[in-house]
Design an enzyme around this catalytic site. Structure first.
Site, PDB file in Angstrom:
ATOM      1  N   SER A 163      -1.321  15.726 -26.743  1.00 18.18           N
ATOM      2  CA  SER A 163      -2.212  16.687 -26.086  1.00 18.18           C
ATOM      3  C   SER A 163      -1.477  17.336 -24.923  1.00 18.18           C
ATOM      4  O   SER A 163      -0.569  16.720 -24.335  1.00 18.18           O
ATOM      5  CB  SER A 163      -3.439  15.952 -25.546  1.00 18.18           C
ATOM      6  OG  SER A 163      -4.182  16.812 -24.710  1.00 18.18           O
ATOM      7  N   TYR A 180      -7.709   9.150 -20.668  1.00 14.47           N
ATOM      8  CA  TYR A 180      -7.250   9.937 -21.816  1.00 14.47           C
ATOM      9  C   TYR A 180      -5.844  10.485 -21.568  1.00 14.47           C
ATOM     10  O   TYR A 180      -4.945  10.354 -22.409  1.00 14.47           O
ATOM     11  CB  TYR A 180      -8.255  11.073 -22.060  1.00 14.47           C
ATOM     12  CG  TYR A 180      -7.889  12.009 -23.201  1.00 14.47           C
ATOM     13  CD1 TYR A 180      -8.071  11.620 -24.529  1.00 14.47           C
ATOM     14  CD2 TYR A 180      -7.396  13.291 -22.947  1.00 14.47           C
ATOM     15  CE1 TYR A 180      -7.744  12.477 -25.579  1.00 14.47           C
ATOM     16  CE2 TYR A 180      -7.071  14.159 -23.986  1.00 14.47           C
ATOM     17  CZ  TYR A 180      -7.245  13.741 -25.296  1.00 14.47           C
ATOM     18  OH  TYR A 180      -6.928  14.599 -26.323  1.00 14.47           O
TER      19      TYR A 180
HETATM   20  P1  NAI Z   1     -11.986  14.920 -34.221  1.00  6.98           P
HETATM   21  O1  NAI Z   1     -12.931  14.032 -33.502  1.00  6.98           O
HETATM   22  O2  NAI Z   1     -12.529  16.054 -35.004  1.00  6.98           O
HETATM   23  O3  NAI Z   1     -11.033  14.030 -35.132  1.00  6.98           O
HETATM   24  C1  NAI Z   1     -10.551  12.776 -34.743  1.00  6.98           C
HETATM   25  C2  NAI Z   1     -10.723  11.819 -35.915  1.00  6.98           C
HETATM   26  O4  NAI Z   1     -10.172  10.549 -35.555  1.00  6.98           O
HETATM   27  C3  NAI Z   1     -12.163  11.591 -36.256  1.00  6.98           C
HETATM   28  O5  NAI Z   1     -12.418  11.863 -37.629  1.00  6.98           O
HETATM   29  C4  NAI Z   1     -12.395  10.138 -35.939  1.00  6.98           C
HETATM   30  O6  NAI Z   1     -13.336   9.498 -36.809  1.00  6.98           O
HETATM   31  C5  NAI Z   1     -11.019   9.550 -36.082  1.00  6.98           C
HETATM   32  N1  NAI Z   1     -10.872   8.289 -35.367  1.00  6.98           N
HETATM   33  C6  NAI Z   1     -11.314   7.969 -34.128  1.00  6.98           C
HETATM   34  N2  NAI Z   1     -11.007   6.705 -33.849  1.00  6.98           N
HETATM   35  C7  NAI Z   1     -10.348   6.199 -34.903  1.00  6.98           C
HETATM   36  C8  NAI Z   1      -9.780   4.933 -35.174  1.00  6.98           C
HETATM   37  N3  NAI Z   1      -9.851   3.926 -34.315  1.00  6.98           N
HETATM   38  N4  NAI Z   1      -9.168   4.765 -36.364  1.00  6.98           N
HETATM   39  C9  NAI Z   1      -9.109   5.771 -37.253  1.00  6.98           C
HETATM   40  N5  NAI Z   1      -9.649   6.976 -37.040  1.00  6.98           N
HETATM   41  C10 NAI Z   1     -10.265   7.199 -35.869  1.00  6.98           C
HETATM   42  O7  NAI Z   1     -10.994  15.470 -33.116  1.00  6.98           O
HETATM   43  P2  NAI Z   1      -9.737  16.459 -33.225  1.00  6.98           P
HETATM   44  O8  NAI Z   1      -9.951  17.551 -32.269  1.00  6.98           O
HETATM   45  O9  NAI Z   1      -9.468  16.788 -34.605  1.00  6.98           O
HETATM   46  O10 NAI Z   1      -8.616  15.536 -32.622  1.00  6.98           O
HETATM   47  C11 NAI Z   1      -7.487  15.114 -33.328  1.00  6.98           C
HETATM   48  C12 NAI Z   1      -6.416  14.697 -32.357  1.00  6.98           C
HETATM   49  O11 NAI Z   1      -6.029  15.837 -31.591  1.00  6.98           O
HETATM   50  C13 NAI Z   1      -6.822  13.630 -31.349  1.00  6.98           C
HETATM   51  O12 NAI Z   1      -5.785  12.709 -31.186  1.00  6.98           O
HETATM   52  C14 NAI Z   1      -7.044  14.408 -30.101  1.00  6.98           C
HETATM   53  O13 NAI Z   1      -6.839  13.664 -28.948  1.00  6.98           O
HETATM   54  C15 NAI Z   1      -5.991  15.479 -30.223  1.00  6.98           C
HETATM   55  N6  NAI Z   1      -6.257  16.649 -29.413  1.00  6.98           N
HETATM   56  C16 NAI Z   1      -7.343  17.431 -29.639  1.00  6.98           C
HETATM   57  C17 NAI Z   1      -7.599  18.534 -28.851  1.00  6.98           C
HETATM   58  C18 NAI Z   1      -8.792  19.362 -29.051  1.00  6.98           C
HETATM   59  O14 NAI Z   1      -9.046  20.223 -28.211  1.00  6.98           O
HETATM   60  N7  NAI Z   1      -9.563  19.216 -30.103  1.00  6.98           N
HETATM   61  C19 NAI Z   1      -6.694  18.903 -27.750  1.00  6.98           C
HETATM   62  C20 NAI Z   1      -5.571  18.018 -27.592  1.00  6.98           C
HETATM   63  C21 NAI Z   1      -5.376  16.942 -28.404  1.00  6.98           C
END
Ligand code: NAI
Length: 700
Positions: A577, A590
């Site tokens: 991130s 975070y």
């Molecule tokens: P999202 O919430 O749509 O997807 C994250 C997925 O990870 C979810 O499907 C969730 O069920 C899964 N997850 C959570 N804990 C888990 C675990 N213990 N084991 C397996 N799966 C697990 O969020 P998004 O936006 O797609 O995020 C993806 C990555 O991108 C994350 O690491 C997030 O920190 C990073 N990120 C996202 C940003 C944003 O603005 N959306 C900005 C910077 C980084």
């Protein structure tokens, strides 16, 4: 008849209520679909069906006889009208005047497009003359295991006569083409009472005066063979009885998961291969049997079978009573080398002037006593289908060796089919493989916004993808959607909590069993939390570090273990991130965990380099659309941190960016693809920010 015997018989699926109202071409589709729906009738893509139908000629308005015959490629079970080639029968018959004899039969294929009726673009297959010259309006050509068992027996002519009398004739082996078409015609003219013929080492032709009669003859003929084989083999142990016992299912899986990536590594030097594992009952019965080695050495017989399986499988020496997998691994590379040398010798012995260059000499089918069968091919569907074809071959050997001696095709005949110029032309016409063809990717958090976008991007480039997520409902939905869009063979979903060591190990075992190994890990699973430091609970702190730091460590460590075994290099992309580089208000847990990820990636890049393992990081920022993170509390908390309404956030982030643009999951996925592909082959330890510009997170 016992229940078991009744189950072994093919049911007559013809339904008059359905078929009566159909046009003749529709009835041909119907006949083909019900025939193809049972793999005992024909193998995947194998065999073909035809109808000779009187239709109005679009040029003259006159009635002409048109051959509708399954076109090149495709499968009877799912074929639709557009899967059939249509050709003028009078022109096909006229080709006999141009025919210069068996040594020139391949040139006849070039005339087939000139016989096309109604500008149909579907290419006519090599079997077209076989259907055209049978002087009957409806013809089926199938590859039933029970019939090939008889066709591949040493005394197949005598057996055919014994089982079917004069109703079904017999023709000696001849590869498909114009000459075999003429043989079939001659047979029909000389045997007007016959309603089919067994082709030695190949399959069955049957015909009728109506579509229904043709179908019913096909089913009755196969059932007669099944029934006869049952009678002959009653009480006899198959393949000379069992020599060893199967290991337990979980032991078989564990051994397969260790071996498959190793095999894959050894055979993927020219191009990446994908694997398929089968430990079904018929496979185990064969690999455990006394006659495994002599039968496997004879090779497969039906051309359709060995084109996919190579003539011979590789038998991996292993005693399940004293399971020493390390010893197997130590010997494996020598065994594969020997197989390759053998294949090269076969090519040199059989090649003719003008034969195409030798193709991949690696084995396709690997048989392991007590464990099962691994099959490898350039794509996952072919790996699966090759396995299915070897099961067809096992069924054939079971029947043939019980009632007679099983014979494979003579080596030169097999070579002439394998390196047939027409077969080579088919291969040359195949589209160029996509950039990630043959690669396997595991995407954690694959059911989330960025994870799904990354999986989609990798699938679009030809990779096979395992999406792994803790959220079962989203996982099932994403798996369904991606499977529908890219084909079920290349997508798998696995439930995984990245903080659980056992879950992580199991997810990689799934990768190995489903696809043969792993090449790309996208470590993306994540959560978010927001609170001033004084209000940050220890549990919140731990949760962030658990999922984002420990979780990324666990999946990377497992990926490293597989990569090192597989010896094909490897690729890890972390989704960290902007917050891992730039401090952000009220998100210390975070931000700290994300910073840990970034540094972990650098350490892994350092350690991975000697194994050609690359590790890079993508730093997104403010990807609101599609992200589940942004649907919950985090959205409200971030809005509160900036003293604004949650609906104003997207616009706030856009304006805050240097480029004044919003960032979408697809933008992040593009960076993932770049880093996961050979486009970035010389980059490791890097960070790509996908944040529409943010001076605070410039790397230095
Ligand atoms: P999202 O919430 O749509 O997807 C994250 C997925 O990870 C979810 O499907 C969730 O069920 C899964 N997850 C959570 N804990 C888990 C675990 N213990 N084991 C397996 N799966 C697990 O969020 P998004 O936006 O797609 O995020 C993806 C990555 O991108 C994350 O690491 C997030 O920190 C990073 N990120 C996202 C940003 C944003 O603005 N959306 C900005 C910077 C980084």
């Amino acid at each position: 008849m016992s229940d078991a015997h009744a189950a072994a018989r093919l049911a007559n699926l013809w339904d008059d209520a359905k078929a009566t109202g159909m046009s003749e071409p529709e009835r041909l589709v119907y006949r083909s679909n019900i025939l193809g729906s049972d793999k005992r009738v024909t193998n995947y893509g194998g065999g073909n069906t035809s109808s000779k139908i009187w239709q109005t000629d679009p040029l003259t308005g006159e009635q002409v006889e048109v051959l509708w015959v399954k076109g090149s490629g495709g499968d009877s079970a799912t074929i639709k009208l557009d899967g059939f080639a249509t050709l003028y029968m009078d022109k096909l018959r006229a080709l006999k005047r141009l025919y210069r004899g068996p040594e020139h039969e391949d040139e006849m294929v070039g005339y087939l497009p000139h016989c096309t009726f109604n500008l149909n673009p579907r290419a006519a297959s090599i079997d077209t003359p076989l259907h055209a010259f049978v002087p009957k309006p409806f013809v089926d050509h199938m590859h039933p295991d029970a019939i090939i068992a008889i066709a591949a027996a040493k005394d197949s002519r005598m057996l055919t006569q014994k089982i079917f009398g004069n109703r079904i004739g017999w023709l000696p082996w001849r590869r498909p083409g114009f000459e075999l078409g003429l043989w079939l015609e001659k047979f029909c003219r000389e045997n007007p009472e016959a309603d089919g013929v067994v082709l030695e080492s190949h399959g069955l032709f049957t015909w009728g005066d109506t579509s229904k009669q043709c179908y019913e003859t096909t089913i009755a003929t196969i059932n007669r063979a099944i029934q006869w084989l049952e009678g002959e083999t009653k009480g006899q142990p198959a393949f000379g009885g069992a020599a060893v016992k199967s290991l337990r299912a979980e032991q078989r899986r564990a051994i397969a998961a260790r071996l498959m990536p190793r095999i894959r590594g050894m055979i993927s030097a020219g191009s990446y291969k994908l694997g398929h594992f089968d430990d079904s009952a018929p496979v185990l019965e064969f690999v455990n049997s006394n006659n495994l080695r002599p039968l496997a050495a004879l090779g497969t017989s039906c051309p359709d079978h060995f084109l996919r399986t190579k003539i011979r499988p590789l038998v991996i020496e292993f005693d399940p009573a004293k399971p020493d997998v390390d010893a197997v691994l130590a010997r494996l590379s020598g065994e594969i080398d020997a197989y390759r040398a053998d294949y090269r010798a076969y090519y040199d012995r059989c090649k003719r002037s003008g034969s195409p260059a030798m193709r991949d000499p690696n084995p396709v089918v690997y048989l392991m006593p007590g464990v099962g069968m691994f099959t490898f091919a350039a794509d996952n569907t072919t790996a699966r289908v090759s396995g299915e074809f070897y099961v067809n071959a096992i069924n054939v050997m079971r029947g043939a060796s019980a009632v007679s001696s099983y014979v494979g095709l003579p080596e030169q005949e097999a070579f002439d089919i394998e390196y047939w110029s027409l077969e080579e032309a088919k291969l040359q016409r195949m589209p160029k493989p996509k950039s990630l063809a043959g690669r396997v990717a595991l995407v954690t958090g694959g059911a989330g916004g960025i994870g799904t976008a990354a999986a989609t991007r990798l699938l679009a480039e030809g990779a096979c993808v395992v999406i792994a997520d803790i959220d079962e409902a989203s996982l099932a939905q994403t798996n369904e959607e991606l499977g529908a869009a890219f084909g079920r063979d290349c997508v798998r979903g696995v439930k995984l909590d990245v903080t659980e060591e056992r879950d992580v190990a199991a997810a990689f075992v799934d990768c190995a069993l489903e696809f043969g190994g792993i090449d790309i890990l996208v470590s993306n699973a994540g959560i978010s939390s927001s609170a001033p430091i004084v209000d940050t609970e220890l549990s919140t702190w731990n949760r962030n570090l658990d999922i984002l730091a420990k979780g990324y460590f666990l999946v990377s460590r497992e990926a490293f273990r597989y990569f090192v075994q597989q010896q094909l290099g490897g690729n890890i992309v972390f989704i960290a991130s902007k917050n891992g580089l730039a401090a952000s208000p009220n998100a210390a847990a975070y931000c700290t965990a994300k910073a840990a990820e970034i540094h972990l990636a650098r350490c892994l890049a350092l350690e991975g380099a000697e194994h050609q393992i690359r590790v890079n990081t993508v730093n997104p920022d403010a990807v609101l659309r599609g992200s589940k993170i942004w649907t919950g509390k985090w959205r409200e908390q971030r809005a509160a941190a900036y003293s604004m309404h949650p609906d104003e956030l997207e616009e706030h982030y856009r304006k805050r960016s240097m480029l004044k643009r919003s960032v979408f999951p697809e933008d992040v996925a593009e960076a993932v693809y770049f880093l996961a592909s050979d486009l970035s082959a010389k980059s490791t330890g890097n960070i790509i920010n996908v944040d529409a510009g943010n001076a605070q997170s410039f790397t230095r």
